[in-house]
Design a protein around this motif. Structure first.
Motif, PDB file in Angstrom:
ATOM      1  N   TRP A 162     -38.519  17.773 -30.821  1.00  0.00           N
ATOM      2  CA  TRP A 162     -37.258  17.980 -30.141  1.00  0.00           C
ATOM      3  C   TRP A 162     -37.150  16.860 -29.111  1.00  0.00           C
ATOM      4  O   TRP A 162     -38.142  16.431 -28.540  1.00  0.00           O
ATOM      5  CB  TRP A 162     -37.208  19.367 -29.480  1.00  0.00           C
ATOM      6  CG  TRP A 162     -37.056  20.453 -30.494  1.00  0.00           C
ATOM      7  CD1 TRP A 162     -37.985  20.871 -31.406  1.00  0.00           C
ATOM      8  CD2 TRP A 162     -35.904  21.255 -30.722  1.00  0.00           C
ATOM      9  NE1 TRP A 162     -37.474  21.878 -32.181  1.00  0.00           N
ATOM     10  CE2 TRP A 162     -36.203  22.141 -31.790  1.00  0.00           C
ATOM     11  CE3 TRP A 162     -34.644  21.337 -30.138  1.00  0.00           C
ATOM     12  CZ2 TRP A 162     -35.283  23.081 -32.279  1.00  0.00           C
ATOM     13  CZ3 TRP A 162     -33.730  22.279 -30.614  1.00  0.00           C
ATOM     14  CH2 TRP A 162     -34.046  23.138 -31.662  1.00  0.00           C
ATOM     15  N   ASP A 163     -35.929  16.396 -28.859  1.00  0.00           N
ATOM     16  CA  ASP A 163     -35.757  15.187 -28.050  1.00  0.00           C
ATOM     17  C   ASP A 163     -36.116  15.391 -26.581  1.00  0.00           C
ATOM     18  O   ASP A 163     -36.765  14.542 -25.968  1.00  0.00           O
ATOM     19  CB  ASP A 163     -34.313  14.686 -28.156  1.00  0.00           C
ATOM     20  CG  ASP A 163     -33.987  14.199 -29.553  1.00  0.00           C
ATOM     21  OD1 ASP A 163     -32.962  14.627 -30.112  1.00  0.00           O
ATOM     22  OD2 ASP A 163     -34.772  13.389 -30.084  1.00  0.00           O
ATOM     23  N   TYR A 164     -35.646  16.492 -26.010  1.00  0.00           N
ATOM     24  CA  TYR A 164     -35.904  16.748 -24.593  1.00  0.00           C
ATOM     25  C   TYR A 164     -36.288  18.208 -24.394  1.00  0.00           C
ATOM     26  O   TYR A 164     -35.794  19.097 -25.097  1.00  0.00           O
ATOM     27  CB  TYR A 164     -34.666  16.431 -23.743  1.00  0.00           C
ATOM     28  CG  TYR A 164     -34.077  15.066 -23.974  1.00  0.00           C
ATOM     29  CD1 TYR A 164     -32.794  14.904 -24.471  1.00  0.00           C
ATOM     30  CD2 TYR A 164     -34.817  13.920 -23.688  1.00  0.00           C
ATOM     31  CE1 TYR A 164     -32.252  13.658 -24.699  1.00  0.00           C
ATOM     32  CE2 TYR A 164     -34.281  12.659 -23.911  1.00  0.00           C
ATOM     33  CZ  TYR A 164     -33.005  12.544 -24.417  1.00  0.00           C
ATOM     34  OH  TYR A 164     -32.483  11.294 -24.631  1.00  0.00           O
ATOM     35  N   TRP A 165     -37.141  18.423 -23.400  1.00  0.00           N
ATOM     36  CA  TRP A 165     -37.615  19.771 -23.060  1.00  0.00           C
ATOM     37  C   TRP A 165     -37.385  20.037 -21.570  1.00  0.00           C
ATOM     38  O   TRP A 165     -37.479  19.131 -20.731  1.00  0.00           O
ATOM     39  CB  TRP A 165     -39.116  19.893 -23.342  1.00  0.00           C
ATOM     40  CG  TRP A 165     -39.462  19.953 -24.788  1.00  0.00           C
ATOM     41  CD1 TRP A 165     -39.665  18.905 -25.637  1.00  0.00           C
ATOM     42  CD2 TRP A 165     -39.648  21.139 -25.576  1.00  0.00           C
ATOM     43  NE1 TRP A 165     -39.973  19.362 -26.891  1.00  0.00           N
ATOM     44  CE2 TRP A 165     -39.974  20.727 -26.893  1.00  0.00           C
ATOM     45  CE3 TRP A 165     -39.580  22.511 -25.297  1.00  0.00           C
ATOM     46  CZ2 TRP A 165     -40.217  21.639 -27.923  1.00  0.00           C
ATOM     47  CZ3 TRP A 165     -39.828  23.406 -26.316  1.00  0.00           C
ATOM     48  CH2 TRP A 165     -40.144  22.968 -27.619  1.00  0.00           C
ATOM     49  N   GLY A 166     -37.108  21.310 -21.271  1.00  0.00           N
ATOM     50  CA  GLY A 166     -37.085  21.743 -19.887  1.00  0.00           C
ATOM     51  C   GLY A 166     -38.500  21.944 -19.375  1.00  0.00           C
ATOM     52  O   GLY A 166     -39.471  21.868 -20.137  1.00  0.00           O
ATOM     53  N   GLN A 167     -38.603  22.232 -18.093  1.00  0.00           N
ATOM     54  CA  GLN A 167     -39.909  22.348 -17.449  1.00  0.00           C
ATOM     55  C   GLN A 167     -40.539  23.729 -17.655  1.00  0.00           C
ATOM     56  O   GLN A 167     -41.727  23.902 -17.406  1.00  0.00           O
ATOM     57  CB  GLN A 167     -39.784  22.063 -15.946  1.00  0.00           C
ATOM     58  CG  GLN A 167     -39.277  23.225 -15.092  1.00  0.00           C
ATOM     59  CD  GLN A 167     -37.777  23.464 -15.173  1.00  0.00           C
ATOM     60  OE1 GLN A 167     -37.062  22.827 -15.956  1.00  0.00           O
ATOM     61  NE2 GLN A 167     -37.293  24.380 -14.329  1.00  0.00           N
ATOM     62  N   GLY A 168     -39.766  24.670 -18.119  1.00  0.00           N
ATOM     63  CA  GLY A 168     -40.275  26.022 -18.330  1.00  0.00           C
ATOM     64  C   GLY A 168     -39.974  26.920 -17.144  1.00  0.00           C
ATOM     65  O   GLY A 168     -39.993  26.476 -15.993  1.00  0.00           O
ATOM     66  N   THR A 169     -39.694  28.185 -17.443  1.00  0.00           N
ATOM     67  CA  THR A 169     -39.464  29.174 -16.397  1.00  0.00           C
ATOM     68  C   THR A 169     -40.174  30.470 -16.795  1.00  0.00           C
ATOM     69  O   THR A 169     -40.129  30.879 -17.950  1.00  0.00           O
ATOM     70  CB  THR A 169     -37.956  29.398 -16.154  1.00  0.00           C
ATOM     71  OG1 THR A 169     -37.762  30.269 -15.043  1.00  0.00           O
ATOM     72  CG2 THR A 169     -37.266  29.995 -17.377  1.00  0.00           C
ATOM     73  N   GLN A 170     -40.825  31.083 -15.834  1.00  0.00           N
ATOM     74  CA  GLN A 170     -41.624  32.277 -16.108  1.00  0.00           C
ATOM     75  C   GLN A 170     -40.730  33.513 -16.157  1.00  0.00           C
ATOM     76  O   GLN A 170     -39.919  33.746 -15.259  1.00  0.00           O
ATOM     77  CB  GLN A 170     -42.689  32.469 -15.027  1.00  0.00           C
ATOM     78  CG  GLN A 170     -43.528  33.723 -15.180  1.00  0.00           C
ATOM     79  CD  GLN A 170     -44.469  33.658 -16.372  1.00  0.00           C
ATOM     80  OE1 GLN A 170     -45.159  32.667 -16.578  1.00  0.00           O
ATOM     81  NE2 GLN A 170     -44.504  34.734 -17.166  1.00  0.00           N
ATOM     82  N   VAL A 171     -40.906  34.289 -17.202  1.00  0.00           N
ATOM     83  CA  VAL A 171     -40.265  35.595 -17.317  1.00  0.00           C
ATOM     84  C   VAL A 171     -41.372  36.636 -17.415  1.00  0.00           C
ATOM     85  O   VAL A 171     -42.241  36.542 -18.293  1.00  0.00           O
ATOM     86  CB  VAL A 171     -39.352  35.670 -18.559  1.00  0.00           C
ATOM     87  CG1 VAL A 171     -38.864  37.097 -18.786  1.00  0.00           C
ATOM     88  CG2 VAL A 171     -38.173  34.724 -18.403  1.00  0.00           C
ATOM     89  N   THR A 172     -41.357  37.584 -16.508  1.00  0.00           N
ATOM     90  CA  THR A 172     -42.351  38.656 -16.505  1.00  0.00           C
ATOM     91  C   THR A 172     -41.640  39.990 -16.559  1.00  0.00           C
ATOM     92  O   THR A 172     -40.780  40.277 -15.716  1.00  0.00           O
ATOM     93  CB  THR A 172     -43.226  38.579 -15.242  1.00  0.00           C
ATOM     94  OG1 THR A 172     -43.862  37.299 -15.174  1.00  0.00           O
ATOM     95  CG2 THR A 172     -44.299  39.661 -15.271  1.00  0.00           C
ATOM     96  N   VAL A 173     -41.981  40.780 -17.562  1.00  0.00           N
ATOM     97  CA  VAL A 173     -41.383  42.106 -17.728  1.00  0.00           C
ATOM     98  C   VAL A 173     -42.465  43.132 -17.440  1.00  0.00           C
ATOM     99  O   VAL A 173     -43.427  43.272 -18.199  1.00  0.00           O
ATOM    100  CB  VAL A 173     -40.818  42.301 -19.145  1.00  0.00           C
ATOM    101  CG1 VAL A 173     -40.115  43.660 -19.241  1.00  0.00           C
ATOM    102  CG2 VAL A 173     -39.875  41.166 -19.498  1.00  0.00           C
ATOM    103  N   SER A 174     -42.313  43.805 -16.336  1.00  0.00           N
ATOM    104  CA  SER A 174     -43.342  44.749 -15.897  1.00  0.00           C
ATOM    105  C   SER A 174     -42.751  45.733 -14.915  1.00  0.00           C
ATOM    106  O   SER A 174     -41.851  45.402 -14.139  1.00  0.00           O
ATOM    107  CB  SER A 174     -44.499  43.993 -15.228  1.00  0.00           C
ATOM    108  OG  SER A 174     -45.441  44.900 -14.695  1.00  0.00           O
ATOM    109  N   SER A 175     -43.296  46.949 -14.958  1.00  0.00           N
ATOM    110  CA  SER A 175     -42.873  47.953 -13.986  1.00  0.00           C
ATOM    111  C   SER A 175     -43.763  47.912 -12.748  1.00  0.00           C
ATOM    112  O   SER A 175     -43.541  48.660 -11.798  1.00  0.00           O
ATOM    113  CB  SER A 175     -42.900  49.342 -14.623  1.00  0.00           C
ATOM    114  OG  SER A 175     -44.175  49.600 -15.168  1.00  0.00           O
TER     115      SER A 175
END
Length: 124
Positions: free
Chosen positions: A111-124
């Motif tokens: 893929w030509d370009y990538w983002g830096q990434g973002t954390q998603v956490t699903v937790s109670s």
């Protein structure tokens, strides 16, 4: 400078929603294939959802079908991933990516370009 900047990640309880955004700079998103990928700890990066440049092909991983929606706003040069009914197994770092050509929703091809990434956490 060519860049993809992500935002919108965070901590959310099961059943909650988040919207990830990915804004491009240094180029326009028009006609680029766009994709969202994720990588959970100890797992390979996987394609979550992708859409071809002209929108003819849209892909969702089976695990997110009916819960996630990919979209783009070319006027804002931004792509989105709306995530509803989140589950603990959705916890991962999420990456956006763009490509001039669409082959598949997989990082097995460049893929030509990538983002830096973002954390998603699903937790109670």
């Amino acid at each position: 400078q060519v860049q993809l900047v992500e935002s919108g990640g965070g901590l959310v309880p099961p059943g909650g929603s988040l919207r990830l955004s990915c804004t491009a700079s240094g180029f326009t998103l028009d006609y680029y294939a766009i994709g969202w990928f994720r990588q959970a700890p100890g797992k390979d990066r996987e394609g979550v959802s992708c859409i071809s440049g002209r929108g003819v092909v849209t892909y969702y991983a089976d695990s997110v079908k009916g819960r996630f929606t990919i979209s783009r706003d070319n006027a804002k040069n931004t792509m989105y991933l709306q995530m509803n009914s989140l589950k603990p197994e959705d916890t991962a770092v999420y990456y956006c990516a763009v490509s001039r050509t669409y082959l598949s929703c997989s990082d097995s091809h460049p893929w030509d370009y990538w983002g830096q990434g973002t954390q998603v956490t699903v937790s109670s």
